[in-house]
Design a protein around this motif. Structure first.
Motif, PDB file in Angstrom:
ATOM      1  N   THR A   3       0.833  -1.193   0.000  1.00 38.38           N
ATOM      2  CA  THR A   3       0.000   0.000   0.000  1.00 38.38           C
ATOM      3  C   THR A   3       0.865   1.240   0.000  1.00 38.38           C
ATOM      4  OG1 THR A   3      -0.060   0.152   2.385  1.00 38.38           O
ATOM      5  CG2 THR A   3      -1.697  -1.287   1.351  1.00 38.38           C
ATOM      6  N   ALA A   4       0.195   2.409  -0.043  1.00 37.11           N
ATOM      7  CA  ALA A   4       0.933   3.665  -0.044  1.00 37.11           C
ATOM      8  C   ALA A   4       1.746   3.826   1.232  1.00 37.11           C
ATOM      9  CB  ALA A   4      -0.039   4.838  -0.199  1.00 37.11           C
ATOM     10  N   CYS A   5       1.326   3.165   2.335  1.00 36.15           N
ATOM     11  CA  CYS A   5       2.042   3.293   3.603  1.00 36.15           C
ATOM     12  C   CYS A   5       3.037   2.160   3.814  1.00 36.15           C
ATOM     13  CB  CYS A   5       1.053   3.314   4.769  1.00 36.15           C
ATOM     14  SG  CYS A   5      -0.076   4.732   4.692  1.00 36.15           S
ATOM     15  N   GLU A   6       3.092   1.215   2.879  1.00 31.90           N
ATOM     16  CA  GLU A   6       3.939   0.039   3.039  1.00 31.90           C
ATOM     17  C   GLU A   6       4.911  -0.038   1.869  1.00 31.90           C
ATOM     18  OE1 GLU A   6       3.528  -4.829   3.017  1.00 31.90           O
ATOM     19  OE2 GLU A   6       1.778  -3.544   2.814  1.00 31.90           O
ATOM     20  N   VAL A   7       6.199  -0.127   2.179  1.00 31.00           N
ATOM     21  CA  VAL A   7       7.210  -0.234   1.149  1.00 31.00           C
ATOM     22  C   VAL A   7       7.867  -1.606   1.241  1.00 31.00           C
ATOM     23  CG1 VAL A   7       9.387   0.674   0.258  1.00 31.00           C
ATOM     24  CG2 VAL A   7       7.642   2.246   1.133  1.00 31.00           C
ATOM     25  N   VAL A   8       7.823  -2.355   0.184  1.00 31.76           N
ATOM     26  CA  VAL A   8       8.468  -3.664   0.138  1.00 31.76           C
ATOM     27  C   VAL A   8       9.846  -3.479  -0.483  1.00 31.76           C
ATOM     28  CG1 VAL A   8       8.362  -6.004  -0.764  1.00 31.76           C
ATOM     29  CG2 VAL A   8       6.258  -4.838  -0.057  1.00 31.76           C
ATOM     30  N   VAL A   9      10.872  -3.739   0.292  1.00 34.06           N
ATOM     31  CA  VAL A   9      12.237  -3.612  -0.203  1.00 34.06           C
ATOM     32  C   VAL A   9      12.605  -4.873  -0.961  1.00 34.06           C
ATOM     33  CG1 VAL A   9      14.653  -3.300   0.426  1.00 34.06           C
ATOM     34  CG2 VAL A   9      12.871  -2.081   1.686  1.00 34.06           C
ATOM     35  N   MET A  10      13.006  -4.689  -2.201  1.00 35.98           N
ATOM     36  CA  MET A  10      13.385  -5.810  -3.056  1.00 35.98           C
ATOM     37  C   MET A  10      14.897  -5.839  -3.222  1.00 35.98           C
ATOM     38  SD  MET A  10      10.526  -5.126  -6.028  1.00 35.98           S
ATOM     39  CE  MET A  10      10.958  -6.546  -7.025  1.00 35.98           C
ATOM     40  N   ARG A  11      15.408  -7.016  -3.522  1.00 38.87           N
ATOM     41  CA  ARG A  11      16.802  -7.148  -3.933  1.00 38.87           C
ATOM     42  C   ARG A  11      16.817  -7.138  -5.451  1.00 38.87           C
ATOM     43  NH1 ARG A  11      20.868 -11.255  -1.863  1.00 38.87           N
ATOM     44  NH2 ARG A  11      22.158  -9.631  -2.789  1.00 38.87           N
ATOM     45  N   ALA A  12      17.410  -6.113  -6.021  1.00 34.54           N
ATOM     46  CA  ALA A  12      17.410  -5.935  -7.467  1.00 34.54           C
ATOM     47  C   ALA A  12      18.828  -6.062  -8.008  1.00 34.54           C
ATOM     48  CB  ALA A  12      16.832  -4.576  -7.842  1.00 34.54           C
ATOM     49  N   ALA A  13      18.982  -6.827  -9.080  1.00 34.81           N
ATOM     50  CA  ALA A  13      20.267  -6.952  -9.771  1.00 34.81           C
ATOM     51  C   ALA A  13      20.175  -6.228 -11.098  1.00 34.81           C
ATOM     52  CB  ALA A  13      20.613  -8.418  -9.998  1.00 34.81           C
ATOM     53  N   LEU A  14      21.102  -5.318 -11.349  1.00 31.77           N
ATOM     54  CA  LEU A  14      21.202  -4.624 -12.635  1.00 31.77           C
ATOM     55  C   LEU A  14      22.438  -5.156 -13.344  1.00 31.77           C
ATOM     56  CD1 LEU A  14      19.182  -2.801 -11.127  1.00 31.77           C
ATOM     57  CD2 LEU A  14      20.326  -0.826 -12.143  1.00 31.77           C
ATOM     58  N   VAL A  15      22.257  -5.752 -14.509  1.00 32.56           N
ATOM     59  CA  VAL A  15      23.357  -6.388 -15.232  1.00 32.56           C
ATOM     60  C   VAL A  15      23.715  -5.543 -16.443  1.00 32.56           C
ATOM     61  CG1 VAL A  15      24.172  -8.477 -16.369  1.00 32.56           C
ATOM     62  CG2 VAL A  15      22.540  -8.649 -14.462  1.00 32.56           C
ATOM     63  N   ALA A  16      24.884  -4.896 -16.392  1.00 37.82           N
ATOM     64  CA  ALA A  16      25.364  -4.091 -17.508  1.00 37.82           C
ATOM     65  C   ALA A  16      25.943  -4.985 -18.594  1.00 37.82           C
ATOM     66  CB  ALA A  16      26.411  -3.096 -17.011  1.00 37.82           C
ATOM     67  N   THR A  17      26.398  -4.389 -19.671  1.00 40.92           N
ATOM     68  CA  THR A  17      27.018  -5.156 -20.760  1.00 40.92           C
ATOM     69  C   THR A  17      28.490  -5.387 -20.466  1.00 40.92           C
ATOM     70  OG1 THR A  17      27.679  -3.236 -22.061  1.00 40.92           O
ATOM     71  CG2 THR A  17      25.421  -4.045 -22.372  1.00 40.92           C
ATOM     72  N   GLU A  18      29.122  -6.162 -21.309  1.00 41.44           N
ATOM     73  CA  GLU A  18      30.529  -6.543 -21.146  1.00 41.44           C
ATOM     74  C   GLU A  18      31.487  -5.577 -21.835  1.00 41.44           C
ATOM     75  OE1 GLU A  18      29.563  -7.952 -25.210  1.00 41.44           O
ATOM     76  OE2 GLU A  18      28.508  -7.532 -23.348  1.00 41.44           O
TER      77      GLU A  18
END
Length: 389
Positions: A3-18
């Protein structure tokens, strides 16, 4: 995502190029994009960026809410997959490498995959149709930098259309000083002194890799239509053959020879580090993107907007999407014709009030829409909407 009062913290991986490291010390549009959105994403989630190693960067960096893990460029996808398998990530955001999707999915089958596409990576010459279909089936969302790229994918793989979403890129307006700012005159004097011409000379700017498809040869020849009415005009070409260093290949040397015919009116700077480019924008009067190929959507358009410069671009690929009807510049239809390009540029040099009006509109667009806060907001909304988030 709650909800607007609840924030779910996620583990996010961003994979760049080589190809290039994050942060973009060697430049690179994708690396600049990741670096731009990272602080905003890290304010909400725990973010890990996977990038290649660089002799000027440590193997790992940590900041508030994020970590950057750097791995050797050789077998980069496999090394990233190994890291992802042990990471328990809630979302994996892969940049511009659809061919890696299957490898990443095998390593982390429970993590939804978001794919950002910055080029025509689904061209059959780059990715076989069978592999493309498997990739699109495994991705939760496919984000593209322009409608042009999105429609190219949908045209080949109609079933993927519901997953496609255009997320236009941006720039940091705070990094650019527009010409009307009190500091601009001194910046212009410094740059003009470095380049060797008077600061009052009109300046046309192009920032790009030097490549036939980028059209610098057309832009140089456009000076034939500019110099008769503006004999003091200068064309400044910022860039080199590749990122990170100055290199002159056959095309670059041909540009040097072509430029020599215009005396000191055409200058090639070579490679300029990303952090040192904004003063060139501040010191210019018109920005030109002379693309001859179907450009996905060159990010220099956002930089020019942030700097308050009127834009002249070509109707190639996605370029016109952020200029046509935006009130921030003009689109050249006869993109191969130096005279057509030159006439557009000359008109802006002759009509300074018009040029300033277009530039102010571009700056407003950058502040309101084409900036990293908005880009990151779009990404956060995508992450929130993922299955199981």
């Amino acid at each position: 995502m709650g909800t607007a009062c609840e924030v779910v913290v996620m583990r996010a991986a961003l994979v760049a190029t080589e190809k290039l490291p994050v942060p973009p010390i060697r430049a690179g549009a994708i690396q600049t994009y990741i670096d731009g959105v990272l602080p905003y994403l890290a304010a909400h989630h725990r973010v890990t960026v996977f990038s290649i190693t660089d002799p000027d960067l440590p193997p790992r960096d940590k900041g508030k809410g994020f970590e950057v893990v750097r791995l050797p460029a050789d077998h980069f996808a496999e090394q990233v997959a190994h890291e992802l398998a042990a990471g328990a990530f809630d979302v994996i955001h892969l940049f511009n490498r659809p061919a890696w999707v299957e490898t990443i999915h095998r390593a982390a089958p429970r993590a939804p995959i978001v794919l950002s596409v910055h080029n025509e990576m689904f061209d059959p010459n780059k990715l076989a149709p069978g592999a493309a279909e498997r990739c699109l089936d495994l991705c939760e969302r496919v984000l593209t930098v322009s409608r042009f790229i999105a429609e190219g994918i949908a045209g080949r793989y109609p079933a993927a259309r519901p997953k496609l979403q255009v997320v236009y890129s941006g720039a940091d307006p705070e990094a650019y000083v527009p010409c009307w700012h009190p500091r601009a005159a001194e910046i212009r004097r410094r740059v003009a002194r470095r380049l060797g011409f008077p600061p009052e000379d009109p300046v046309i700017l192009c920032v790009s890799r030097l490549s036939p498809k980028k059209g610098q040869h057309v832009l140089i020849r456009a000076m034939d239509a500019i110099l008769p009415g503006h004999p003091a005009a200068r064309l400044v070409l910022v860039g080199s053959r590749w990122y990170g260093r100055t290199e002159w290949d056959d095309y670059g040397r041909s540009l040097q020879r072509l430029a020599a015919g215009y005396g000191g009116h055409v200058l090639l700077t070579g490679f300029v580090p990303l952090a040192e480019i904004p003063p060139y924008y501040t010191s210019s009067d018109v920005f030109v993107c002379a693309s001859q190929w179907n450009e996905p959507l060159a990010r220099v358009h956002y930089e020019a907007m942030a700097a308050g410069l009127p834009i002249v671009t070509t109707r190639r690929g996605g370029n016109a999407e952020v200029v046509d009807g935006m009130g921030n510049g003009w689109v050249v239809d006869d993109y191969r014709d130096p005279l057509a390009m030159g006439h557009h540029i000359a008109h802006l040099l002759e009509n300074r009030e018009l040029a300033l009006s277009l530039g102010r509109q571009g700056r407003a667009l950058a502040e309101q829409r084409f900036n990293w806060r908005r880009v990151a907001g779009d990404l956060l909304a995508v992450y929130a909407g993922l299955r199981g988030a």
